[in-house]
Design an enzyme around this catalytic site. Structure first.
Site, PDB file in Angstrom:
ATOM      1  N   ARG A 173       0.828  -1.203   0.000  1.00 34.32           N
ATOM      2  CA  ARG A 173       0.000   0.000   0.000  1.00 34.32           C
ATOM      3  C   ARG A 173       0.865   1.257   0.000  1.00 34.32           C
ATOM      4  O   ARG A 173       2.009   1.245   0.417  1.00 34.32           O
ATOM      5  CB  ARG A 173      -0.912   0.016   1.226  1.00 34.32           C
ATOM      6  CG  ARG A 173      -2.024  -1.009   1.205  1.00 34.32           C
ATOM      7  CD  ARG A 173      -2.941  -0.846   2.413  1.00 34.32           C
ATOM      8  NE  ARG A 173      -2.200  -0.939   3.674  1.00 34.32           N
ATOM      9  CZ  ARG A 173      -1.839   0.093   4.418  1.00 34.32           C
ATOM     10  NH1 ARG A 173      -2.135   1.327   4.037  1.00 34.32           N
ATOM     11  NH2 ARG A 173      -1.171  -0.084   5.550  1.00 34.32           N
ATOM     12  N   LYS A 177      -8.941  -2.168   0.582  1.00 39.18           N
ATOM     13  CA  LYS A 177      -8.778  -1.311   1.751  1.00 39.18           C
ATOM     14  C   LYS A 177      -9.488   0.029   1.579  1.00 39.18           C
ATOM     15  O   LYS A 177      -9.874   0.660   2.569  1.00 39.18           O
ATOM     16  CB  LYS A 177      -7.293  -1.094   2.033  1.00 39.18           C
ATOM     17  CG  LYS A 177      -6.595  -2.327   2.604  1.00 39.18           C
ATOM     18  CD  LYS A 177      -7.275  -2.842   3.877  1.00 39.18           C
ATOM     19  CE  LYS A 177      -6.487  -3.968   4.514  1.00 39.18           C
ATOM     20  NZ  LYS A 177      -7.209  -4.577   5.661  1.00 39.18           N
ATOM     21  N   HIS A 230     -10.706  -4.187  12.077  1.00 39.25           N
ATOM     22  CA  HIS A 230      -9.644  -4.843  11.318  1.00 39.25           C
ATOM     23  C   HIS A 230      -9.231  -6.076  12.113  1.00 39.25           C
ATOM     24  O   HIS A 230      -8.329  -6.026  12.941  1.00 39.25           O
ATOM     25  CB  HIS A 230      -8.466  -3.889  11.127  1.00 39.25           C
ATOM     26  CG  HIS A 230      -7.381  -4.430  10.254  1.00 39.25           C
ATOM     27  ND1 HIS A 230      -6.052  -4.163  10.460  1.00 39.25           N
ATOM     28  CD2 HIS A 230      -7.440  -5.234   9.159  1.00 39.25           C
ATOM     29  CE1 HIS A 230      -5.329  -4.767   9.537  1.00 39.25           C
ATOM     30  NE2 HIS A 230      -6.155  -5.418   8.744  1.00 39.25           N
ATOM     31  N   SER A 281      -0.023  -6.579  10.507  1.00 36.76           N
ATOM     32  CA  SER A 281       0.647  -7.521   9.621  1.00 36.76           C
ATOM     33  C   SER A 281       1.827  -8.177  10.326  1.00 36.76           C
ATOM     34  O   SER A 281       2.625  -7.501  10.978  1.00 36.76           O
ATOM     35  CB  SER A 281       1.128  -6.792   8.363  1.00 36.76           C
ATOM     36  OG  SER A 281       1.807  -7.679   7.494  1.00 36.76           O
ATOM     37  N   ASP A 301     -10.008 -10.781   7.947  1.00 39.71           N
ATOM     38  CA  ASP A 301      -9.434  -9.437   7.945  1.00 39.71           C
ATOM     39  C   ASP A 301     -10.365  -8.304   8.347  1.00 39.71           C
ATOM     40  O   ASP A 301      -9.938  -7.382   9.019  1.00 39.71           O
ATOM     41  CB  ASP A 301      -8.867  -9.137   6.555  1.00 39.71           C
ATOM     42  CG  ASP A 301      -7.911  -7.967   6.556  1.00 39.71           C
ATOM     43  OD1 ASP A 301      -7.032  -7.903   7.445  1.00 39.71           O
ATOM     44  OD2 ASP A 301      -8.018  -7.100   5.673  1.00 39.71           O
ATOM     45  N   ARG A 346       1.470 -12.081  -1.589  1.00 40.77           N
ATOM     46  CA  ARG A 346       0.074 -12.243  -1.157  1.00 40.77           C
ATOM     47  C   ARG A 346      -0.666 -13.271  -2.007  1.00 40.77           C
ATOM     48  O   ARG A 346      -0.349 -13.485  -3.178  1.00 40.77           O
ATOM     49  CB  ARG A 346      -0.664 -10.911  -1.288  1.00 40.77           C
ATOM     50  CG  ARG A 346      -0.150  -9.811  -0.371  1.00 40.77           C
ATOM     51  CD  ARG A 346      -0.783  -9.882   0.986  1.00 40.77           C
ATOM     52  NE  ARG A 346      -0.251  -8.892   1.915  1.00 40.77           N
ATOM     53  CZ  ARG A 346      -0.792  -8.634   3.101  1.00 40.77           C
ATOM     54  NH1 ARG A 346      -1.881  -9.292   3.475  1.00 40.77           N
ATOM     55  NH2 ARG A 346      -0.259  -7.744   3.907  1.00 40.77           N
ATOM     56  N   LYS A 362      -2.533 -12.928  12.681  1.00 39.41           N
ATOM     57  CA  LYS A 362      -3.994 -12.799  12.672  1.00 39.41           C
ATOM     58  C   LYS A 362      -4.651 -13.832  11.743  1.00 39.41           C
ATOM     59  O   LYS A 362      -5.599 -14.526  12.141  1.00 39.41           O
ATOM     60  CB  LYS A 362      -4.362 -11.376  12.252  1.00 39.41           C
ATOM     61  CG  LYS A 362      -5.843 -11.084  12.098  1.00 39.41           C
ATOM     62  CD  LYS A 362      -6.097  -9.601  12.021  1.00 39.41           C
ATOM     63  CE  LYS A 362      -5.322  -8.924  10.901  1.00 39.41           C
ATOM     64  NZ  LYS A 362      -5.860  -9.225   9.566  1.00 39.41           N
ATOM     65  N   THR A 363      -4.152 -13.932  10.519  1.00 43.35           N
ATOM     66  CA  THR A 363      -4.725 -14.874   9.558  1.00 43.35           C
ATOM     67  C   THR A 363      -4.394 -16.306   9.945  1.00 43.35           C
ATOM     68  O   THR A 363      -5.252 -17.196   9.925  1.00 43.35           O
ATOM     69  CB  THR A 363      -4.205 -14.570   8.141  1.00 43.35           C
ATOM     70  OG1 THR A 363      -4.622 -13.259   7.762  1.00 43.35           O
ATOM     71  CG2 THR A 363      -4.746 -15.572   7.136  1.00 43.35           C
TER      72      THR A 363
END
Length: 533
Positions: A60, A201, A220, A238, A257, A323, A242-243
């Site tokens: 980003r 996003k 988030h 990140s 997410d 990704r 989390k994932t």
């Protein structure tokens, strides 16, 4: 319109788009893959995933994101470093230049939803100049049923044209890249960057503006559902897990997410996942690993051996931020409705590279709000230009770049919902133990999973706790399947005086960071942080 091509701007006049070469509406995944290959936008890899490159922008561009300061939103937006203002005059000029650029081009359109709960979902139209970005949007958002496409009227539109570059001196942007949200005209324009994450996003930012004003907490976070119906939320920046940690074979994934928390419960904003896959482990993360071997997945900046078409997930030559975009249905154990009840547990994840945060701590509602607004993790050496040693990083609400309103708005909603629904809250450090980065070691994932499973199952309710004197956190003295000495980080350091110095320095960083938010929250929340010492 579904799966159709029009040799005109049919259906796009509403957006001011005219004289395009062709408009491809709501193409299905196989048709989009064919278009990607035909247009040489990407390559098929072994077993069918699509491999694409984003070029110069491999992540980003937060410094190139703007919000148009106009109308009602002007008094509500949290203006500053996150939401940088853009004038209506500059927007109109740039928008018309973008429309002129689109003339004579092929256009791909996806009509979809953001939000699984029909009471709060947003109708979104994504218009792109590249087929693979349309494929990405189809993966990431919730596909509208075919019978609803004929009458689809978007409530927000994203126009994405990576090869259109702004002129900063003329257009008022910072660089040739731009991501600009206009709440009055209900449109997002993106140019100068091929990084697909900007599409998803930008709509997350829109939902973060719209939903809290309806009493819905936009978050988030990832979420999963236990066999007994209990919901767990996982907040984290990140690299914190989390994932990975929400993709538990024993629990059904709601989403990885973005979620909303309404009076009805939790609901996913998305229809897909956008997982970081660098050095992905088939043994530690089997469900996510399998998605990198399936047709319909888009692999962004993942290295591939062109002779064999086999991918190399350990290769970071293009970027460390590789990704995979894939539909949720690629995961075997999911909540297909994208909705569930109120959470029973909230886990806030941090990857503390200084090795002083506890591997798990129980939080009061005030502490939960404090750490939610703080959003702490650590940057490692080499992850950003100029970072040569670990640095504390704070991102309010674990997602500051996407928060349109002041963090206290989200924090107060969270605290109220925690109290109302009697939610247990936990802080979990997936970072270093036994010393800082370079001295200690990363917390073993099996220990982290064991601690989270114990918290979620209620096995930490009756154990004895101690209070950490530096951070004021409540640390369990025992946890099933975890050595007791791991639970207090000070005990894992060979030099405990060095631990004390490092812990005090990090606590000071917490207090310095929270100064910006102290005036907007209660005294009890301010007091829930590390005590002054």
């Amino acid at each position: 319109m579904s799966g159709e091509k029009f040799e005109s701007s049919h259906g796009l006049e509403h957006h001011g788009i005219r004289n395009v070469s062709g408009a491809y509406w709501n193409l299905a995944t196989p048709s989009l893959v064919e278009e990607v290959i035909k247009r040489r936008e990407g390559h098929l890899s072994h077993l069918g995933p699509l491999v694409v490159s984003t070029g110069h922008h491999t992540g980003r561009s937060p410094n190139d994101r703007f919000v148009v300061r106009q109308g009602e939103s002007a008094k509500n937006i949290w203006w500053g470093k996150v939401n940088k203002e853009f004038s209506p005059e500059n927007f109109d000029r740039l928008y018309h230049k973008l429309l002129a650029f689109l003339q004579g081009k092929d256009i791909f359109v996806q009509d979809c939803y953001a939000g699984a709960d029909p009471a709060y979902r947003l109708k979104v139209r994504v218009i792109t100049t590249q087929a693979w970005h349309s494929h990405f949007a189809r993966n990431m958002f919730i596909q509208a049923p075919r019978q609803e496409l004929a009458d689809f009227v978007p409530e927000f539109t994203v126009i994405n044209a990576p090869r259109f570059h702004a002129d900063p001196e003329v257009d008022g942007t910072r660089s040739e890249a731009f991501i600009i949200v206009n709440f009055e005209k209900k449109v997002v324009i993106i140019g100068g960057t091929s990084y697909a994450g900007e599409i998803k996003k930008s709509i997350f930012s829109v939902l973060n503006y719209l939903l809290p004003r309806q009493g819905v907490l936009s978050m988030h976070c990832s979420a999963n559902l236990g066999k007994g119906g209990d919901v767990a939320l996982f907040f984290g920046l990140s690299g914190t897990g989390k994932t990975t940690l929400s993709a538990d074979p024993g629990r059904a994934l709601i989403g990885d997410d973005e979620h909303g928390w309404s009076d009805n419960g939790i609901f996913n904003f998305e229809g897909g996942c956008y997982a970081k896959v660098i050095k992905l482990s088939a043994s530690a993360e089997p469900e996510i690993y399998e998605t990198t071997r399936r047709f319909g997945t888009v692999l962004e900046n993942v290295a591939m051996e062109y002779a064999t078409r086999r991918i190399d997930l350990d290769d970071d030559s293009l970027t460390e931020n590789t990704r995979a975009s894939y539909p949720l249905t690629h995961i075997p154990n999911i909540v297909r409705s994208g909705m569930a009840g109120h959470p029973t547990n909230i886990i806030m994840l941090t990857a503390d590279a200084f090795g002083v945060m506890p591997p798990i701590a129980r939080l009061t509602p005030e502490q939960a709000m404090y750490h939610f607004i703080s959003g702490y993790t650590a940057k490692l050496a080499g992850t950003e230009r100029g970072v040569t040693e670990p640095q504390p990083a704070f991102s309010s609400c674990f997602g500051a770049p996407f928060m349109a309103l002041h963090p206290s708005v989200y924090g107060n909603l969270l605290k109220d919902k925690i109290r109302r629904h009697h939610v247990s809250c936990w802080l979990v450090n997936t970072g270093w133990t036994g010393g800082p980065y370079g001295v200690g070691s990363r917390m073993k994932i099996q220990y982290t999973r064991a601690m989270i499973n114990a918290a979620i199952s209620g096995r930490l309710v009756g154990v004895e706790y101690e209070t950490d004197p530096v951070f004021g956190l409540h640390l369990p003295k025992s946890c099933p399947d975890v050595p007791a000495e791991v639970l207090n980080p000070r005990n894992t350091w060979a030099d405990q005086e060095a631990y004390d110095r490092q812990a005090v320095e990090l606590a000071r960083a917490f207090r310095r960071n929270f100064v910006d938010y102290a005036d907007a929250v209660s005294d009890s929340v301010c007091a829930a942080g590390p005590p002054a010492g």
